[in-house]
Write a protein that holds these residues in place. Structure first.
Motif, PDB file in Angstrom:
ATOM      1  N   ILE A   1      31.980  43.514 -15.749  1.00 56.25           N
ATOM      2  CA  ILE A   1      32.648  42.387 -16.408  1.00 56.25           C
ATOM      3  C   ILE A   1      34.033  42.180 -15.802  1.00 56.25           C
ATOM      4  O   ILE A   1      34.449  41.061 -15.531  1.00 56.25           O
ATOM      5  CB  ILE A   1      32.737  42.639 -17.928  1.00 56.25           C
ATOM      6  N   ASP A   2      34.710  43.287 -15.558  1.00 51.58           N
ATOM      7  CA  ASP A   2      36.063  43.209 -15.004  1.00 51.58           C
ATOM      8  C   ASP A   2      36.060  42.534 -13.636  1.00 51.58           C
ATOM      9  O   ASP A   2      36.966  41.778 -13.300  1.00 51.58           O
ATOM     10  CB  ASP A   2      36.631  44.625 -14.904  1.00 51.58           C
ATOM     11  N   PHE A   3      35.029  42.803 -12.841  1.00 55.52           N
ATOM     12  CA  PHE A   3      34.947  42.194 -11.511  1.00 55.52           C
ATOM     13  C   PHE A   3      34.260  40.831 -11.548  1.00 55.52           C
ATOM     14  O   PHE A   3      34.017  40.239 -10.499  1.00 55.52           O
ATOM     15  CB  PHE A   3      34.199  43.126 -10.546  1.00 55.52           C
ATOM     16  N   GLY A   4      33.922  40.380 -12.718  1.00 60.55           N
ATOM     17  CA  GLY A   4      33.328  39.054 -12.859  1.00 60.55           C
ATOM     18  C   GLY A   4      31.958  38.926 -12.233  1.00 60.55           C
ATOM     19  O   GLY A   4      31.577  37.847 -11.804  1.00 60.55           O
ATOM     20  N   LEU A   5      31.224  40.034 -12.165  1.00 59.08           N
ATOM     21  CA  LEU A   5      29.894  39.968 -11.560  1.00 59.08           C
ATOM     22  C   LEU A   5      28.966  39.107 -12.426  1.00 59.08           C
ATOM     23  O   LEU A   5      29.170  38.982 -13.622  1.00 59.08           O
ATOM     24  CB  LEU A   5      29.288  41.369 -11.426  1.00 59.08           C
TER      25      LEU A   5
ATOM     26  N   LYS B   1      42.993  38.813 -23.258  1.00 60.07           N
ATOM     27  CA  LYS B   1      41.957  39.800 -22.968  1.00 60.07           C
ATOM     28  C   LYS B   1      41.850  40.849 -24.074  1.00 60.07           C
ATOM     29  O   LYS B   1      40.757  41.272 -24.434  1.00 60.07           O
ATOM     30  CB  LYS B   1      42.266  40.474 -21.629  1.00 60.07           C
TER      31      LYS B   1
ATOM     32  N   ASN C   1      37.302  38.759 -21.816  1.00 62.00           N
ATOM     33  CA  ASN C   1      37.343  39.788 -20.773  1.00 62.00           C
ATOM     34  C   ASN C   1      36.662  39.361 -19.474  1.00 62.00           C
ATOM     35  O   ASN C   1      36.614  40.110 -18.521  1.00 62.00           O
ATOM     36  CB  ASN C   1      36.713  41.088 -21.280  1.00 62.00           C
ATOM     37  N   TYR C   2      36.118  38.151 -19.444  1.00 65.28           N
ATOM     38  CA  TYR C   2      35.362  37.722 -18.265  1.00 65.28           C
ATOM     39  C   TYR C   2      36.024  36.484 -17.668  1.00 65.28           C
ATOM     40  O   TYR C   2      36.052  35.427 -18.289  1.00 65.28           O
ATOM     41  CB  TYR C   2      33.927  37.420 -18.686  1.00 65.28           C
ATOM     42  N   LEU C   3      36.583  36.663 -16.484  1.00 59.54           N
ATOM     43  CA  LEU C   3      37.199  35.532 -15.792  1.00 59.54           C
ATOM     44  C   LEU C   3      36.147  34.954 -14.866  1.00 59.54           C
ATOM     45  O   LEU C   3      35.764  35.579 -13.889  1.00 59.54           O
ATOM     46  CB  LEU C   3      38.420  36.010 -14.996  1.00 59.54           C
ATOM     47  N   ARG C   4      35.647  33.782 -15.199  1.00 60.51           N
ATOM     48  CA  ARG C   4      34.496  33.284 -14.437  1.00 60.51           C
ATOM     49  C   ARG C   4      34.897  32.505 -13.202  1.00 60.51           C
ATOM     50  O   ARG C   4      34.212  32.535 -12.204  1.00 60.51           O
ATOM     51  CB  ARG C   4      33.548  32.500 -15.322  1.00 60.51           C
TER      52      ARG C   4
ATOM     53  N   MET D   1      32.625  38.410 -23.170  1.00 63.44           N
ATOM     54  CA  MET D   1      31.311  39.027 -23.053  1.00 63.44           C
ATOM     55  C   MET D   1      31.062  39.960 -24.223  1.00 63.44           C
ATOM     56  O   MET D   1      29.996  40.535 -24.343  1.00 63.44           O
ATOM     57  CB  MET D   1      31.208  39.835 -21.759  1.00 63.44           C
TER      58      MET D   1
ATOM     59  N   VAL E   1      44.999  42.237 -14.629  1.00 62.45           N
ATOM     60  CA  VAL E   1      44.326  41.979 -15.899  1.00 62.45           C
ATOM     61  C   VAL E   1      42.817  41.827 -15.676  1.00 62.45           C
ATOM     62  O   VAL E   1      42.009  42.483 -16.314  1.00 62.45           O
ATOM     63  CB  VAL E   1      44.898  40.716 -16.580  1.00 62.45           C
ATOM     64  N   TRP E   2      42.454  40.917 -14.767  1.00 65.51           N
ATOM     65  CA  TRP E   2      41.041  40.738 -14.402  1.00 65.51           C
ATOM     66  C   TRP E   2      40.910  40.961 -12.907  1.00 65.51           C
ATOM     67  O   TRP E   2      41.511  40.225 -12.111  1.00 65.51           O
ATOM     68  CB  TRP E   2      40.565  39.322 -14.711  1.00 65.51           C
ATOM     69  N   ASN E   3      40.088  41.910 -12.517  1.00 68.19           N
ATOM     70  CA  ASN E   3      39.910  42.206 -11.100  1.00 68.19           C
ATOM     71  C   ASN E   3      39.339  41.031 -10.307  1.00 68.19           C
ATOM     72  O   ASN E   3      39.559  40.909  -9.111  1.00 68.19           O
ATOM     73  CB  ASN E   3      38.990  43.405 -10.927  1.00 68.19           C
ATOM     74  N   THR E   4      38.582  40.187 -11.005  1.00 76.65           N
ATOM     75  CA  THR E   4      37.979  39.023 -10.339  1.00 76.65           C
ATOM     76  C   THR E   4      39.032  38.196  -9.616  1.00 76.65           C
ATOM     77  O   THR E   4      38.743  37.578  -8.593  1.00 76.65           O
ATOM     78  CB  THR E   4      37.356  38.084 -11.387  1.00 76.65           C
TER      79      THR E   4
END
Lengths: 366, 191
Positions: free
Chosen positions: A211-215, B83, B91-94, B114, B141-144
């Motif tokens: 979730i953190d990596f937005g997979l 978050k 928690n989900y950065l799309r 999520m 905060v968000w690795n994405t």
């Protein structure tokens, strides 16, 4: 005393296991990876910049070339975004045709993944089986729109070509055939001890980091997160069909394999219902003005592509060309977790883990 | 010129839509998401600062999506709050997009939870000025956001202070200029 030294190894950009032009620089301690740095951008064609000077319809063929293994879903995400902005109603028959080609595409895409993944690991023959079945889907697409890979099939408001006589029957016949072949695949590979030794417990991550990596897509669902946009934020007519969202909890390469394998079966289930309910006749295009000028505003639509969440963000200034067009490309986002997974793994597992993420470089680089 | 004809035919309907869009905050029937937007705004105002929010509105064209424009000095703190808060758990950065509006830059974040299971999107926008664009990085905060911010830096030239490795990602390292800017002129148009 044996003197050990760190070795810097460059994999790619031209390397068969990267499925395109992807480069990764790995630091090795013996055979164990201590650091991995992916380098991307070799296939960057500037789709988003080009789109700013093209009309919406002219952008659609560019989406074919993004994720070239799954062009139909890419077509759809752009059309869907423009349609959402314009608040267009799509004719029933067009929606069904779109759904059928998207699900066929999902099967074809997963078959390419299945075949090449096993080829990566060292199994030659599954690749040939997978491409034999994929060829049938590709031929069906060829009959429908005259192209085998870059379809340019959908338009804003519907689809370009109606299904030719007997086409739906071909899809209907394909379903039991594919089911039979899937059983064969399962017996051939899914329980194979050598295969299991290569994928079980390799490249493991938990739901938290996914979730953190937005997979998204199978990469997310293999960690126990049940999230499929077809179910959770339904688009098109997916809410009318009965299907399951396959989930695994182990989070390793084997879990991803099982999720994708099961997804093929679920796609067949959707197809089965879709060909039964397929409308006898009807329009395949909505009433759309010749020059498409969506109202001024912003929209972000997302759909479930075989690789995960593909999104399209449009900023419109009421011109025929988009002011800004951004694609959320699932391969690009999914690939980010790779360096984290590789640390501590051996060189041989690099190929297993990279293949397990299922990337298409055309999409990574945009 | 037949194109023109077609367009004028569509015009009345479209302009009507546009008016609706402008008047969204005064329309009589509030959007079903208005409540949700108000709650988020309230949460940010009480926990971060009264002036952290520039404007908040409902994007009716995008299925009533709640949108909030955050002032960039408050962005990292707000991101943490969004978050961590029990109410939202975004928690989900799309998706992260960067847009060059010629007068300013805008970075748009689409967030989702999520863990709460309600599957509702929130859109956050942060603006940066045109001369020296800079928006604090939220990679922590968000690795994405990591590669997404790198992509925006590469193609639009927006700086993200706090980013662990803000390098070009798509273009070659020695590339000059940022191609997605509206005023970008390639050094060699042949390339």
């Amino acid at each position: 005393m044996i003197r050990t030294e760190e070795l810097l190894l460059n994999v790619g950009p031209q390397h068969p296991s990267t499925h395109g032009v992807f480069r990764i620089i790995v630091k090795l301690d013996g055979e164990v990876i201590t650091e991995a740095t992916p380098v991307i951008g070799y296939l960057h064609r500037g789709t988003e910049k080009l789109a700013e000077n093209l009309t919406y319809t002219q952008v659609i063929p560019y989406t074919d070339r993004m994720d070239y293994v799954s062009a139909m879903t890419n077509n759809y995400v752009l059309c869907h975004a423009v349609e959402t902005l314009m608040d267009l109603e799509i004719p029933e028959r067009a929606e069904f045709l779109r759904l059928i080609v998207m699900e066929l595409q999902r099967i074809a895409s997963h078959l390419v993944w299945w075949g090449t993944y096993l080829l990566d690991i060292g199994a030659m023959s599954p690749f040939l089986y997978a491409f034999r079945e994929r060829e049938m889907i590709v031929n069906m697409f060829n009959e429908l729109c005259g192209a085998r890979l870059t379809y340019f099939y959908m338009r804003v408001g519907g689809v370009k070509w109606d299904a030719p006589e007997g086409w739906i029957d071909k899809v209907r016949d394909f379903i039991p055939y594919m089911r039979e072949k899937l059983d064969e695949y399962e017996q051939l590979v899914s329980g194979n001890e050598i295969f299991l030794a290569r994928v079980k417990g390799v490249g493991t991550y938990d739901a938290q980091s996914a979730i953190d990596f937005g997979l998204s897509g199978a990469n997310l669902r293999s960690t126990g997160v049940k999230f499929d946009l077809r179910k959770d934020q339904p688009y098109s007519i997916y809410d009318r069909f009965d299907f399951d969202v396959p989930v695994q909890t182990a989070g390793d390469c084997y879990a991803r394999y099982l999720v994708r394998f099961e997804e093929i079966k679920q796609s067949l289930r959707i197809l089965e219902q879709a060909v039964e309910q397929f409308p006898e006749d009807g329009q395949i295009m909505a009433k759309v003005p010749r020059v498409i000028r969506p109202p001024e505003g912003e929209v972000y639509t997302r759909i479930e592509s075989p690789r995960g969440e593909i999104g399209c963000h449009i900023v419109s200034k009421k011109k025929p060309q988009p002011y800004r067009l951004k694609f959320r490309r699932p391969s690009f986002v999914n690939l980010q977790i790779l360096p984290k997974l590789l640390v501590g793994e051996t060189m041989t597992n690099l190929v297993t883990i990279l293949g397990g993420i299922d990337i298409v470089l055309g999409e990574v680089d945009g | 010129m037949s194109d023109q004809k077609q367009v004028t035919e569509m015009d009345p309907k479209e302009s009507k839509k546009n008016i609706e869009n402008i008047e969204e905050e005064v329309t009589e029937e509030p959007s079903p998401n208005q409540d949700r937007l108000d709650r988020i705004v309230e949460l940010i105002k009480t926990n971060i600062a009264e002036d952290a929010i520039e404007v908040a509105f409902i994007n009716e064209l995008d299925r009533d999506l709640p949108c909030i424009v955050i002032r960039s000095p408050y962005w990292v703190k707000t991101a943490m709050l969004l978050k961590e808060s029990e109410l939202l758990k975004l928690n989900y950065l799309r998706n992260v997009s960067g847009i060059d509006f010629e007068t300013h830059f805008e970075v748009v974040y689409y967030l989702l939870s999520m863990s709460t299971g309600n599957q509702l999107d929130v859109c956050i926008k942060v603006k940066a000025d045109r001369e020296n664009p800079s928006i604090p990085s939220i990679t922590s905060v968000w690795n994405t956001a990591n590669w997404n911010e790198r992509e925006i830096y590469d193609l639009l030239g927006v700086q993200f202070p706090g980013h662990p490795n803000l390098k070009r990602i798509m273009m070659p390292d020695d590339w000059e200029g940022h191609p997605l800017r509206k005023d970008y002129e390639p050094i060699d148009p042949e390339v």
